[in-house]
Design an enzyme around this catalytic site. Structure first.
Site, PDB file in Angstrom:
ATOM      1  N   ASP A  45      40.812  43.896  23.163  1.00 12.44           N
ATOM      2  CA  ASP A  45      41.281  43.771  24.551  1.00 12.44           C
ATOM      3  C   ASP A  45      42.802  43.636  24.612  1.00 12.44           C
ATOM      4  O   ASP A  45      43.453  44.163  25.507  1.00 12.44           O
ATOM      5  CB  ASP A  45      40.656  42.548  25.226  1.00 12.44           C
ATOM      6  CG  ASP A  45      39.153  42.703  25.369  1.00 12.44           C
ATOM      7  OD1 ASP A  45      38.634  43.772  24.993  1.00 12.44           O
ATOM      8  OD2 ASP A  45      38.507  41.752  25.849  1.00 12.44           O
ATOM      9  N   ALA A  46      43.362  42.900  23.633  1.00 10.46           N
ATOM     10  CA  ALA A  46      44.819  42.687  23.652  1.00 10.46           C
ATOM     11  C   ALA A  46      45.555  44.004  23.423  1.00 10.46           C
ATOM     12  O   ALA A  46      46.572  44.279  24.069  1.00 10.46           O
ATOM     13  CB  ALA A  46      45.204  41.676  22.573  1.00 10.46           C
ATOM     14  N   TYR A  48      44.425  46.901  24.181  1.00  4.78           N
ATOM     15  CA  TYR A  48      44.229  47.660  25.423  1.00  4.78           C
ATOM     16  C   TYR A  48      45.243  47.213  26.483  1.00  4.78           C
ATOM     17  O   TYR A  48      45.891  48.042  27.128  1.00  4.78           O
ATOM     18  CB  TYR A  48      42.790  47.432  25.918  1.00  4.78           C
ATOM     19  CG  TYR A  48      42.494  48.073  27.247  1.00  4.78           C
ATOM     20  CD1 TYR A  48      42.140  49.412  27.326  1.00  4.78           C
ATOM     21  CD2 TYR A  48      42.587  47.338  28.432  1.00  4.78           C
ATOM     22  CE1 TYR A  48      41.876  50.007  28.551  1.00  4.78           C
ATOM     23  CE2 TYR A  48      42.332  47.920  29.658  1.00  4.78           C
ATOM     24  CZ  TYR A  48      41.977  49.256  29.715  1.00  4.78           C
ATOM     25  OH  TYR A  48      41.736  49.835  30.927  1.00  4.78           O
ATOM     26  N   SER A  94      39.585  44.960  39.856  1.00  4.51           N
ATOM     27  CA  SER A  94      39.908  44.141  38.688  1.00  4.51           C
ATOM     28  C   SER A  94      41.041  43.193  39.082  1.00  4.51           C
ATOM     29  O   SER A  94      41.368  43.079  40.261  1.00  4.51           O
ATOM     30  CB  SER A  94      40.260  45.019  37.495  1.00  4.51           C
ATOM     31  OG  SER A  94      41.396  45.756  37.779  1.00  4.51           O
ATOM     32  N   LEU A  95      41.623  42.528  38.114  1.00  2.10           N
ATOM     33  CA  LEU A  95      42.664  41.537  38.414  1.00  2.10           C
ATOM     34  C   LEU A  95      43.953  41.918  37.713  1.00  2.10           C
ATOM     35  O   LEU A  95      43.932  42.477  36.610  1.00  2.10           O
ATOM     36  CB  LEU A  95      42.224  40.162  37.910  1.00  2.10           C
ATOM     37  CG  LEU A  95      41.031  39.518  38.619  1.00  2.10           C
ATOM     38  CD1 LEU A  95      40.465  38.378  37.786  1.00  2.10           C
ATOM     39  CD2 LEU A  95      41.465  38.998  39.987  1.00  2.10           C
ATOM     40  N   GLU A 126      39.749  28.865  37.891  1.00  2.22           N
ATOM     41  CA  GLU A 126      38.430  28.840  37.243  1.00  2.22           C
ATOM     42  C   GLU A 126      38.441  29.657  35.956  1.00  2.22           C
ATOM     43  O   GLU A 126      39.377  30.437  35.712  1.00  2.22           O
ATOM     44  CB  GLU A 126      37.341  29.325  38.198  1.00  2.22           C
ATOM     45  CG  GLU A 126      37.583  30.688  38.772  1.00  2.22           C
ATOM     46  CD  GLU A 126      36.714  30.968  40.006  1.00  2.22           C
ATOM     47  OE1 GLU A 126      35.992  31.962  39.968  1.00  2.22           O
ATOM     48  OE2 GLU A 126      36.761  30.215  40.994  1.00  2.22           O
ATOM     49  N   ARG A 149      29.737  47.016  37.843  1.00  2.00           N
ATOM     50  CA  ARG A 149      30.953  47.416  38.523  1.00  2.00           C
ATOM     51  C   ARG A 149      31.147  48.937  38.481  1.00  2.00           C
ATOM     52  O   ARG A 149      31.654  49.529  39.423  1.00  2.00           O
ATOM     53  CB  ARG A 149      32.165  46.721  37.888  1.00  2.00           C
ATOM     54  CG  ARG A 149      33.446  47.107  38.585  1.00  2.00           C
ATOM     55  CD  ARG A 149      34.590  46.227  38.195  1.00  2.00           C
ATOM     56  NE  ARG A 149      35.078  46.532  36.857  1.00  2.00           N
ATOM     57  CZ  ARG A 149      36.221  46.102  36.373  1.00  2.00           C
ATOM     58  NH1 ARG A 149      36.969  45.313  37.109  1.00  2.00           N
ATOM     59  NH2 ARG A 149      36.605  46.418  35.157  1.00  2.00           N
ATOM     60  N   LYS A 301      42.899  31.872  42.229  1.00  2.00           N
ATOM     61  CA  LYS A 301      42.665  32.583  43.494  1.00  2.00           C
ATOM     62  C   LYS A 301      43.193  31.740  44.646  1.00  2.00           C
ATOM     63  O   LYS A 301      42.987  30.515  44.650  1.00  2.00           O
ATOM     64  CB  LYS A 301      41.162  32.768  43.714  1.00  2.00           C
ATOM     65  CG  LYS A 301      40.460  33.458  42.573  1.00  2.00           C
ATOM     66  CD  LYS A 301      38.947  33.440  42.736  1.00  2.00           C
ATOM     67  CE  LYS A 301      38.296  34.099  41.535  1.00  2.00           C
ATOM     68  NZ  LYS A 301      36.830  34.045  41.561  1.00  2.00           N
ATOM     69  N   LYS A 325      45.877  35.293  31.084  1.00  2.00           N
ATOM     70  CA  LYS A 325      45.183  35.618  29.840  1.00  2.00           C
ATOM     71  C   LYS A 325      45.504  34.633  28.719  1.00  2.00           C
ATOM     72  O   LYS A 325      46.621  34.150  28.602  1.00  2.00           O
ATOM     73  CB  LYS A 325      45.568  37.032  29.387  1.00  2.00           C
ATOM     74  CG  LYS A 325      45.031  38.143  30.275  1.00  2.00           C
ATOM     75  CD  LYS A 325      43.515  38.194  30.184  1.00  2.00           C
ATOM     76  CE  LYS A 325      42.908  39.513  30.580  1.00  2.00           C
ATOM     77  NZ  LYS A 325      42.972  40.576  29.626  1.00  2.00           N
ATOM     78  N   CYS A 422      37.441  36.271 -15.840  1.00  2.00           N
ATOM     79  CA  CYS A 422      37.237  36.093 -17.284  1.00  2.00           C
ATOM     80  C   CYS A 422      36.453  37.233 -17.931  1.00  2.00           C
ATOM     81  O   CYS A 422      36.321  37.277 -19.155  1.00  2.00           O
ATOM     82  CB  CYS A 422      36.562  34.749 -17.573  1.00  2.00           C
ATOM     83  SG  CYS A 422      34.824  34.732 -17.098  1.00  2.00           S
ATOM     84  N   CYS A 443      35.661  29.991 -17.976  1.00  2.00           N
ATOM     85  CA  CYS A 443      36.267  30.893 -16.983  1.00  2.00           C
ATOM     86  C   CYS A 443      37.490  30.195 -16.393  1.00  2.00           C
ATOM     87  O   CYS A 443      37.359  29.128 -15.766  1.00  2.00           O
ATOM     88  CB  CYS A 443      35.275  31.240 -15.876  1.00  2.00           C
ATOM     89  SG  CYS A 443      36.046  32.190 -14.531  1.00  2.00           S
TER      90      CYS A 443
HETATM   91  S1  IVH Z   1      37.151  37.236  40.607  1.00  2.00           S
HETATM   92  C1  IVH Z   1      38.758  41.217  42.850  1.00  2.00           C
HETATM   93  N1  IVH Z   1      36.493  35.357  38.948  1.00  2.00           N
HETATM   94  O1  IVH Z   1      37.233  39.649  35.470  1.00  2.00           O
HETATM   95  C2  IVH Z   1      38.246  40.799  41.545  1.00  2.00           C
HETATM   96  N2  IVH Z   1      36.486  37.595  38.168  1.00  2.00           N
HETATM   97  O2  IVH Z   1      39.544  41.795  35.552  1.00  2.00           O
HETATM   98  C3  IVH Z   1      37.803  39.406  41.685  1.00  2.00           C
HETATM   99  N3  IVH Z   1      35.790  37.814  35.827  1.00  2.00           N
HETATM  100  O3  IVH Z   1      35.731  42.445  36.794  1.00  2.00           O
HETATM  101  C4  IVH Z   1      37.148  38.960  40.497  1.00  2.00           C
HETATM  102  N4  IVH Z   1      35.440  35.677  35.447  1.00  2.00           N
HETATM  103  O4  IVH Z   1      34.156  40.663  36.175  1.00  2.00           O
HETATM  104  C5  IVH Z   1      36.676  36.670  39.115  1.00  2.00           C
HETATM  105  N5  IVH Z   1      35.921  33.570  37.575  1.00  2.00           N
HETATM  106  C6  IVH Z   1      36.087  34.878  37.751  1.00  2.00           C
HETATM  107  C7  IVH Z   1      35.856  35.797  36.716  1.00  2.00           C
HETATM  108  C8  IVH Z   1      36.077  37.156  36.965  1.00  2.00           C
HETATM  109  C9  IVH Z   1      35.393  36.894  34.923  1.00  2.00           C
HETATM  110  C10 IVH Z   1      35.902  39.274  35.579  1.00  2.00           C
HETATM  111  C11 IVH Z   1      35.314  40.118  36.659  1.00  2.00           C
HETATM  112  C12 IVH Z   1      36.309  41.199  36.929  1.00  2.00           C
HETATM  113  C13 IVH Z   1      37.329  40.986  35.862  1.00  2.00           C
HETATM  114  C14 IVH Z   1      38.691  41.208  36.440  1.00  2.00           C
END
Ligand code: IVH
Length: 453
Positions: A45-46, A48, A94-95, A126, A149, A301, A325, A422, A443
């Site tokens: 992942d890193a 990527y 995604s985020l 979270e 997704r 969030k 991350k 040995c 040995c």
């Molecule tokens: S909120 C608009 N909360 O991380 C997206 N996502 O890269 C809001 N994920 O595909 C997602 N833990 O599957 C949210 N506590 C969490 C999460 C979480 C894991 C995953 C999620 C998403 C990916 C985002």
């Protein structure tokens, strides 16, 4: 240098940037498919994230090459063959990522500015569960459909498989909105993942590089009977259109999900100032190893849903949230050699000599391979690209092999017949995993290790 030269050079630079952008897009799309569609990644992942970071930077620097079709503008990858698909009513995004306190500070300031406020906007922090996102559709209080997704717009229909996950409520209690979409993460606990891998090894079946791949591979089985035998679990992290359902804040929405019987990620916290933001990250980072399942960071969030709506979205991520991350615990690198160490009791242990790579915050050039069976079961060969894992203070280990990257001419591993120190015979008694040098008294490795210990 005259004007003409400098124009030529900058044209070259632009052309070079375009070429790099094209290459990065191609590579990232390929890795998206390997990760999301095949559940068989070839890079960590890193690694990527680094590719995506480089592409984002180039697209920023050369806006003329921006494109709707760039993987920076899209989430996920195409659905897997064999699954029915269904469009998401609200895209599953995604985020954006943050890798440092500075990145977090930028995020805090960005949302303040956007909202025209001077004070800290309360955030809900979270765990970011390293699993597979899943959307659960309830109608009339009953679970009627579940989707992955997919590419963010269209997901795979996995209803039957999700029905086998015991901690997903199949019915909602009275008092909770009955027609609602709940989103969350399907995951596997670390201990149950290890057990699954052990039994896969025994059966000669596919070994997963990590708990996330195991969860993804288990969830996206065409035969739900296989899914039902896998230890999958679910954490809810949001409802769609929370405000329309009458929730004022993200934390209130989660409280209601809790009451309705959903499991929620532990260690969540309402963050009310910047100091608390950094403290929360540090607190979770130090206890990461005690958490029973994989997390790859934290998600922050904006708690107030009214503000979330005002903040809205950029291309593929909400403006109101960010993923902070953690340092990567896995990396891929090349296995240069397998050396044999002889311990105090004469046990021969194969050890991986690696192309040095950074993992878990340190550079690693060796990793344990445990014993002969471990190397043979995973068919680890010199020259292979391997996933190396280092979690906390634990000795790095080779997790799995990227078979697609195996060069020609590799050979299966064989334990030496003689002690490499040995030269005496080695034995592996029936039913034992360990191979030993029989020369206890003479040995040098055993004598020296005995003195040292
Ligand atoms: S909120 C608009 N909360 O991380 C997206 N996502 O890269 C809001 N994920 O595909 C997602 N833990 O599957 C949210 N506590 C969490 C999460 C979480 C894991 C995953 C999620 C998403 C990916 C985002």
């Amino acid at each position: 240098m005259d004007l003409f030269d400098s124009a030529e050079i900058s044209l070259d630079k632009t052309q070079e940037a375009k070429r790099r952008i094209d290459d990065l897009r191609f590579d990232i799309m390929r890795h998206n498919a390997l990760y999301h569609t095949e559940d068989a990644p070839e890079i960590s992942d890193a690694e990527y994230d680094l590719l995506v970071g480089e592409l984002e930077k180039l697209e920023e620097e050369y806006p003329q090459f921006k494109s709707k079709n760039s993987p920076t503008q899209k989430a996920g990858a195409a659905p897997k063959r064999g699954f029915e698909t269904c469009a998401h009513k609200v895209p599953m995004l995604s985020l954006s990522n943050a890798f440092s306190d500075e990145d977090m500070k930028e995020f805090v300031i960005r949302i303040q500015k956007f909202l025209g406020k001077d004070e800290f906007i309360p955030l809900y922090g979270e765990l970011k569960i390293d699993g597979v996102s899943c959307a659960l559709h309830y109608e009339g209080g009953k679970l009627v459909k579940a989707l992955t997704r997919g590419d963010g717009k269209v997901g795979e229909v996995i209803t039957e498989n999700v029905m086998t996950i015991s901690d997903i409520p199949k019915e909602l209690p009275e008092g909770f909105p009955q027609d609602i979409e709940v989103r969350g993460e399907v995951y596997m606990r670390n201990d149950e993942f290890e057990e699954l891998n052990a039994s896969q090894t025994e059966k000669g079946s596919k070994v997963f590089a990590n708990a996330r791949n195991a969860a993804a591979g288990s969830l996206r089985q065409l035969d739900s009977k296989i899914t039902s035998e896998r230890p999958l679990k679910f954490f809810a992290y949001s409802v769609v259109d929370g405000r329309i359902h009458g929730f004022a804040s993200h934390s209130k929405e989660l409280d209601a999900l809790d009451t309705a019987g959903f499991a929620l990620p532990p260690e969540a916290e309402l963050i009310e100032d910047e100091v608390a933001l950094y403290k929360h990250y540090q607190r979770i980072l130090t206890k990461r190893e005690q958490i029973a399942f994989g997390i790859d960071g934290l998600v922050y969030k904006v708690d107030d849903l009214k503000l979330q709506v005002r903040l809205g979205f950029v291309a593929k991520a909400p403006r109101w949230a960010i993923a902070r991350k953690f340092p990567a615990e896995q990396v891929t690198t090349v296995l240069k050699d397998i050396e044999i160490q002889v311990g105090r009791t004469g046990v021969l242990t194969p050890r991986a000599v690696l192309e040095p790579a950074k993992v878990g915050g340190v550079t690693v050039s060796h990793a344990t391979l445990h014993n002969e069976d471990y190397v043979k079961d995973l068919d680890i060969r010199i020259g292979d690209t391997v996933f190396v894992e280092r979690a906390g203070d634990v000795i790095p280990k080779v997790r799995s092999v990227v078979e697609a990257k195996r060069p020609d001419g590799t050979v299966p591993f064989e334990m030496p017949k003689e002690c490499p120190v040995c030269g005496s015979h080695v034995v592996r008694p029936e039913g034992e995993a360990a191979t030993r040098c029989i020369n206890h008294l003479d040995c040098p490795a055993q004598v020296e290790a005995g003195i040292l210990s």
